[in-house]
Structures are given as structure tokens and as C-alpha cells.
Design a protein around this motif. Structure first.
Motif, PDB file in Angstrom:
ATOM      1  N   SER A  29       0.811  -1.206   0.000  1.00 18.02           N
ATOM      2  CA  SER A  29       0.000   0.000   0.000  1.00 18.02           C
ATOM      3  C   SER A  29       0.847   1.260   0.000  1.00 18.02           C
ATOM      4  N   SER A  30       2.075   1.169   0.457  1.00 16.96           N
ATOM      5  CA  SER A  30       2.930   2.352   0.473  1.00 16.96           C
ATOM      6  C   SER A  30       3.940   2.333  -0.673  1.00 16.96           C
ATOM      7  N   TYR A  31       3.861   1.330  -1.536  1.00 15.62           N
ATOM      8  CA  TYR A  31       4.814   1.194  -2.625  1.00 15.62           C
ATOM      9  C   TYR A  31       4.306   1.913  -3.871  1.00 15.62           C
ATOM     10  N   ALA A  32       5.190   2.046  -4.824  1.00 11.77           N
ATOM     11  CA  ALA A  32       4.788   2.326  -6.195  1.00 11.77           C
ATOM     12  C   ALA A  32       5.048   1.056  -6.987  1.00 11.77           C
ATOM     13  N   MET A  33       4.221   0.797  -7.957  1.00 13.07           N
ATOM     14  CA  MET A  33       4.357  -0.402  -8.776  1.00 13.07           C
ATOM     15  C   MET A  33       4.551   0.003 -10.226  1.00 13.07           C
ATOM     16  N   GLY A  34       5.390  -0.733 -10.893  1.00 14.83           N
ATOM     17  CA  GLY A  34       5.642  -0.421 -12.289  1.00 14.83           C
ATOM     18  C   GLY A  34       5.622  -1.662 -13.148  1.00 14.83           C
ATOM     19  N   TRP A  35       5.389  -1.437 -14.415  1.00 13.52           N
ATOM     20  CA  TRP A  35       5.528  -2.473 -15.436  1.00 13.52           C
ATOM     21  C   TRP A  35       6.609  -2.039 -16.415  1.00 13.52           C
ATOM     22  N   PHE A  36       7.466  -2.966 -16.727  1.00 13.71           N
ATOM     23  CA  PHE A  36       8.508  -2.765 -17.712  1.00 13.71           C
ATOM     24  C   PHE A  36       8.430  -3.901 -18.726  1.00 13.71           C
ATOM     25  N   ARG A  37       9.083  -3.734 -19.840  1.00  9.45           N
ATOM     26  CA  ARG A  37       9.117  -4.808 -20.824  1.00  9.45           C
ATOM     27  C   ARG A  37      10.469  -4.829 -21.510  1.00  9.45           C
ATOM     28  N   GLN A  38      10.792  -6.013 -22.003  1.00  6.07           N
ATOM     29  CA  GLN A  38      12.047  -6.187 -22.721  1.00  6.07           C
ATOM     30  C   GLN A  38      11.803  -7.061 -23.932  1.00  6.07           C
ATOM     31  N   PRO A  40      13.225  -8.836 -27.564  1.00  7.06           N
ATOM     32  CA  PRO A  40      14.481  -9.468 -27.947  1.00  7.06           C
ATOM     33  C   PRO A  40      15.490  -8.450 -28.471  1.00  7.06           C
ATOM     34  N   VAL A  41      16.695  -8.564 -28.042  1.00  6.82           N
ATOM     35  CA  VAL A  41      17.842  -7.723 -28.414  1.00  6.82           C
ATOM     36  C   VAL A  41      17.606  -6.250 -28.135  1.00  6.82           C
ATOM     37  N   LYS A  42      16.698  -5.943 -27.237  1.00  5.24           N
ATOM     38  CA  LYS A  42      16.468  -4.559 -26.838  1.00  5.24           C
ATOM     39  C   LYS A  42      16.633  -4.427 -25.328  1.00  5.24           C
ATOM     40  N   GLU A  43      16.833  -3.224 -24.885  1.00  6.07           N
ATOM     41  CA  GLU A  43      16.950  -2.977 -23.467  1.00  6.07           C
ATOM     42  C   GLU A  43      15.562  -2.932 -22.821  1.00  6.07           C
ATOM     43  N   ARG A  44      15.552  -3.194 -21.529  1.00  5.79           N
ATOM     44  CA  ARG A  44      14.303  -3.111 -20.791  1.00  5.79           C
ATOM     45  C   ARG A  44      13.808  -1.669 -20.795  1.00  5.79           C
ATOM     46  N   GLU A  45      12.510  -1.503 -21.001  1.00  6.05           N
ATOM     47  CA  GLU A  45      11.952  -0.158 -21.054  1.00  6.05           C
ATOM     48  C   GLU A  45      10.736  -0.025 -20.168  1.00  6.05           C
ATOM     49  N   PHE A  46      10.506   1.178 -19.739  1.00  6.64           N
ATOM     50  CA  PHE A  46       9.366   1.505 -18.891  1.00  6.64           C
ATOM     51  C   PHE A  46       8.077   1.407 -19.686  1.00  6.64           C
ATOM     52  N   VAL A  47       7.030   0.915 -19.023  1.00  5.07           N
ATOM     53  CA  VAL A  47       5.715   0.836 -19.658  1.00  5.07           C
ATOM     54  C   VAL A  47       4.716   1.702 -18.897  1.00  5.07           C
ATOM     55  N   ALA A  48       4.576   1.441 -17.602  1.00  7.18           N
ATOM     56  CA  ALA A  48       3.586   2.164 -16.810  1.00  7.18           C
ATOM     57  C   ALA A  48       3.921   2.036 -15.339  1.00  7.18           C
ATOM     58  N   ALA A  49       3.421   2.980 -14.553  1.00  8.62           N
ATOM     59  CA  ALA A  49       3.629   2.933 -13.105  1.00  8.62           C
ATOM     60  C   ALA A  49       2.432   3.539 -12.404  1.00  8.62           C
ATOM     61  N   ILE A  50       2.245   3.113 -11.169  1.00 13.56           N
ATOM     62  CA  ILE A  50       1.157   3.646 -10.353  1.00 13.56           C
ATOM     63  C   ILE A  50       1.664   3.858  -8.938  1.00 13.56           C
ATOM     64  N   GLN A 115       9.150 -12.338 -12.149  1.00 13.70           N
ATOM     65  CA  GLN A 115       9.912 -13.183 -13.052  1.00 13.70           C
ATOM     66  C   GLN A 115       9.646 -12.888 -14.516  1.00 13.70           C
ATOM     67  N   GLY A 116       8.640 -12.123 -14.834  1.00 16.68           N
ATOM     68  CA  GLY A 116       8.353 -11.806 -16.225  1.00 16.68           C
ATOM     69  C   GLY A 116       7.332 -12.751 -16.837  1.00 16.68           C
ATOM     70  N   THR A 117       6.538 -12.202 -17.721  1.00 15.95           N
ATOM     71  CA  THR A 117       5.562 -13.001 -18.461  1.00 15.95           C
ATOM     72  C   THR A 117       5.619 -12.564 -19.923  1.00 15.95           C
ATOM     73  N   LEU A 118       5.626 -13.536 -20.821  1.00 18.29           N
ATOM     74  CA  LEU A 118       5.834 -13.254 -22.240  1.00 18.29           C
ATOM     75  C   LEU A 118       4.523 -12.898 -22.927  1.00 18.29           C
ATOM     76  N   VAL A 119       4.564 -11.794 -23.638  1.00 18.37           N
ATOM     77  CA  VAL A 119       3.445 -11.370 -24.483  1.00 18.37           C
ATOM     78  C   VAL A 119       3.928 -11.375 -25.927  1.00 18.37           C
ATOM     79  N   THR A 120       3.221 -12.119 -26.760  1.00 20.68           N
ATOM     80  CA  THR A 120       3.561 -12.185 -28.171  1.00 20.68           C
ATOM     81  C   THR A 120       2.356 -11.739 -28.977  1.00 20.68           C
ATOM     82  N   VAL A 121       2.566 -10.731 -29.813  1.00 20.12           N
ATOM     83  CA  VAL A 121       1.484 -10.194 -30.631  1.00 20.12           C
ATOM     84  C   VAL A 121       1.818 -10.478 -32.086  1.00 20.12           C
ATOM     85  N   SER A 122       0.984 -11.258 -32.729  1.00 23.04           N
ATOM     86  CA  SER A 122       1.216 -11.606 -34.125  1.00 23.04           C
ATOM     87  C   SER A 122       0.482 -10.622 -35.029  1.00 23.04           C
TER      88      SER A 122
END
Length: 123
Positions: A29-38, A40-50, A115-122
Motif C-alpha cells: 500500500s505504500s509502494y509504487a508499482m511499475g511495469w517494464f518490458r524487454q 528481444p535484443v532490446k533494453e528493458r523499457e518503462f511501460v507504466a507505473a502507479i 519473473q516476467g511473463t511473455l506477451v507475443t502479438v502476431s
């Protein structure tokens, strides 16, 4: 705090997907939470935070208007609703917790990672 992200999968362009991240160990409740994504062959990037403290949300320009971050504090769970998915959204998505509640775009400000979860968009 331990984080576990899930909800990824294979979808087609234009589809929607909702990711979830559940925290255990202590309430965030006192934290901030974020989503990042990585991608293939790219650096991890920010997606969203609350930030729970004001309910403020922040988004990367690339997902603004398509993704929504939200949370259920009682369930220690944060969500990432992803609509109008594009092939370029394909990546491993990680949730992260910032115990100082800064809700920044910098991955280095976050203390705990799922641990990460894979999203694949065709196309």
C-alpha cells in the motif's frame, strides 16, 4: 516483497490482454508499482507505473491511450490492461515494486522484480 507476474500469451494484433502481478511478503500500500518490458535484443523499457499514495499513473508514450495500469490494494495485485495490441508490444513484461513510492520511469529505482511473463502479438 516477492512479485509474481502472469497473464501473458499469444494474441493477434488489435486484441487485448490483461497482465496481473501479485505481491507477497508484505502489503504494498505504500509502494509504487511499475511495469517494464524487454523485447528481444532490446533494453528493458518503462511501460507504466502507479503510485498508491495519490493514485497517480504514468505511461510511456508508446502505450498511452492503449494500456491502463490499476491495482487492487486489498489483494496486493496490480494489473496492466493492454488494448489494441501491436506486434511491437511483443516482449517479456515485468512488474516491479518501489518501496520509496517514487513511481519513476527508471528501472534502477525499483527494488523488487517479478519473473516476467511473455506477451507475443502476431500481425
Amino acid at each position: 516483497v516477492q512479485l509474481q507476474a502472469f497473464g501473458g500469451g499469444l494474441v493477434q494484433a488489435g486484441d487485448s490482454l490483461r497482465l496481473s502481478c501479485t505481491a507477497s511478503g508484505r502489503t504494498f500500500s505504500s509502494y509504487a508499482m511499475g511495469w517494464f518490458r524487454q523485447a528481444p535484443v532490446k533494453e528493458r523499457e518503462f511501460v507504466a507505473a502507479i503510485s498508491w499514495r495519490g493514485g497517480n499513473t504514468y505511461y510511456a508514450n508508446s502505450v498511452k491511450g492503449r494500456f491502463t495500469i490499476s491495482g487492487d490494494n486489498a489483494k496486493n495485485t496490480v494489473f496492466l490492461q493492454m488494448n489494441s495490441l501491436k506486434p511491437e508490444d511483443t516482449a517479456v513484461y515485468y512488474c516491479a515494486a518501489d518501496r520509496k513510492a517514487r513511481a519513476t520511469m527508471s528501472q534502477f529505482e525499483y527494488d523488487s522484480w517479478g519473473q516476467g511473463t511473455l506477451v507475443t502479438v502476431s500481425s
